[in-house]
Motif scaffolding. Structure first.
Motif, PDB file in Angstrom:
ATOM      1  N   ASP A  33      47.296 -48.554  49.468  1.00 30.28           N
ATOM      2  CA  ASP A  33      48.025 -47.482  50.127  1.00 30.28           C
ATOM      3  C   ASP A  33      48.517 -46.365  49.212  1.00 30.28           C
ATOM      4  O   ASP A  33      48.898 -45.307  49.694  1.00 30.28           O
ATOM      5  N   SER A  34      48.472 -46.562  47.918  1.00 29.79           N
ATOM      6  CA  SER A  34      48.866 -45.475  47.014  1.00 29.79           C
ATOM      7  C   SER A  34      47.682 -44.620  46.572  1.00 29.79           C
ATOM      8  O   SER A  34      47.855 -43.646  45.835  1.00 29.79           O
ATOM      9  N   GLN A 127      51.239 -42.639  53.122  1.00 32.15           N
ATOM     10  CA  GLN A 127      52.191 -43.328  52.260  1.00 32.15           C
ATOM     11  C   GLN A 127      53.435 -42.475  52.042  1.00 32.15           C
ATOM     12  O   GLN A 127      54.558 -42.984  52.029  1.00 32.15           O
ATOM     13  N   ALA A 128      53.238 -41.166  51.875  1.00 31.87           N
ATOM     14  CA  ALA A 128      54.383 -40.268  51.703  1.00 31.87           C
ATOM     15  C   ALA A 128      55.265 -40.269  52.949  1.00 31.87           C
ATOM     16  O   ALA A 128      56.498 -40.220  52.860  1.00 31.87           O
ATOM     17  N   MET A 130      55.582 -42.803  55.078  1.00 29.38           N
ATOM     18  CA  MET A 130      56.280 -44.084  55.129  1.00 29.38           C
ATOM     19  C   MET A 130      57.365 -44.165  54.063  1.00 29.38           C
ATOM     20  O   MET A 130      58.433 -44.741  54.299  1.00 29.38           O
ATOM     21  N   ASP A 131      57.096 -43.576  52.891  1.00 29.68           N
ATOM     22  CA  ASP A 131      58.112 -43.564  51.838  1.00 29.68           C
ATOM     23  C   ASP A 131      59.356 -42.813  52.295  1.00 29.68           C
ATOM     24  O   ASP A 131      60.471 -43.079  51.812  1.00 29.68           O
ATOM     25  N   ALA A 132      59.187 -41.867  53.207  1.00 29.34           N
ATOM     26  CA  ALA A 132      60.315 -41.102  53.747  1.00 29.34           C
ATOM     27  C   ALA A 132      60.973 -41.812  54.935  1.00 29.34           C
ATOM     28  O   ALA A 132      61.892 -41.259  55.544  1.00 29.34           O
ATOM     29  N   HIS A 261      49.923 -39.160  45.141  1.00 35.22           N
ATOM     30  CA  HIS A 261      50.909 -38.193  44.644  1.00 35.22           C
ATOM     31  C   HIS A 261      50.260 -37.142  43.754  1.00 35.22           C
ATOM     32  O   HIS A 261      50.815 -36.045  43.571  1.00 35.22           O
TER      33      HIS A 261
END
Length: 266
Positions: A33-34, A127-128, A130-132, A261
């Motif tokens: 996922d990254s 992923q960004a 979900m990270d939020a 990223h």
């Protein structure tokens, strides 16, 4: 093996190894996922220039991550061990615009004149999101993302033209605004949404019947949000009818060594 068998944060190399060995033939949402994932289009060199111009004229659905030399199955800019003939979970083979085969390995079809295009995928910005703290419906429901053909036309280039294809993710209003802010940082993987709200205004009659992928449940307090999709070239292929073409099966992407990223613009 199912998606839950892959540990969170597993390496791209491990995911590709499972794909290469035939242990994973489904969609890749949530895997490695990254890591950046890519849509795949493989065309004979004779059609490659037209398709390159199609991508350049339609950067929202077709943001190019890599283009190979003719006959080269390796993509070193995306991963040292990538072999485009074996490292996609499921392919689609097209002849004269018709889908004729969905193999898990295309080594037997490889030719010296084939050019590979890798196009950014919206899985890479998930992923960004979900990270939020945003919830992604198709990941929570363990299905492929829903994809729809719209009434929005792409800009033609040579023989390639057709409708814009979009992915859909439902969000509550405040989360939809945050999703727009986050995904606008990732133009190389479709960037900000192209539309949100009433799907009928972009030619989508029924959210429960996607053209590709799987339907997801949309709650009464959620807004459908639509992003340009890298399956758009497959709609163009059915219009252009090239004698021979290979793509990924929708949702079954190439997983690269690039990190999500690294594609953020700010």
């Amino acid at each position: 093996m199912n998606a839950l068998d892959f540990p969170a944060g597993q390496s791209a190399q491990a995911a590709r190894a499972a794909i290469r060995q035939g242990q994973w033939t489904g969609h890749t949402s949530g895997l490695a996922d990254s890591h950046v994932q890519g849509n795949v289009v493989i065309l004979p060199e004779a059609q490659a220039n037209d398709f390159l111009r199609f991508c350049q004229r339609n950067p929202k659905p077709c943001p190019l991550l890599a283009v190979s030399e003719p006959g080269e199955a390796k993509l070193p800019a995306l991963g040292n061990d990538i072999d485009i003939c074996t490292d996609v979970p499921r392919y689609r083979v097209w002849r004269d615009g018709a889908l004729v085969e969905e193999p898990t390995d295309i080594s037997h079809l490889w030719r010296k004149d084939l050019v590979t295009f890798i196009i950014g995928c919206s899985f890479s910005f998930e992923q960004a999101l979900m990270d939020a703290g945003l919830r992604i419906a198709h990941i929570e429901q363990n299905v492929n993302v829903p994809m729809f053909r719209t009434n929005i036309s792409t800009e033609a280039a040579g023989v390639f033209h057709g409708p814009l294809v979009v992915t859909m993710r439902p969000f509550k209003a405040k989360d939809a605004i945050r999703a727009i802010q986050i995904t606008s940082r990732f133009p190389n993987v479709h960037g900000a949404p192209v539309y949100m709200g009433d799907p009928s205004l972009i030619g989508i009659a029924d959210l429960s019947k996607p053209d590709y992928g799987d339907a997801v449940k949309v709650a009464a307090d959620e807004i459908p949000v639509f992003w340009a999709c890298g399956v758009t070239p497959q709609a163009a292929i059915t219009q252009a009818k090239p004698a021979f073409c290979i793509t990924h099966s929708p949702g079954a992407m190439l997983i690269t060594d690039l990190l999500n990223h690294q594609l953020a613009t700010f």
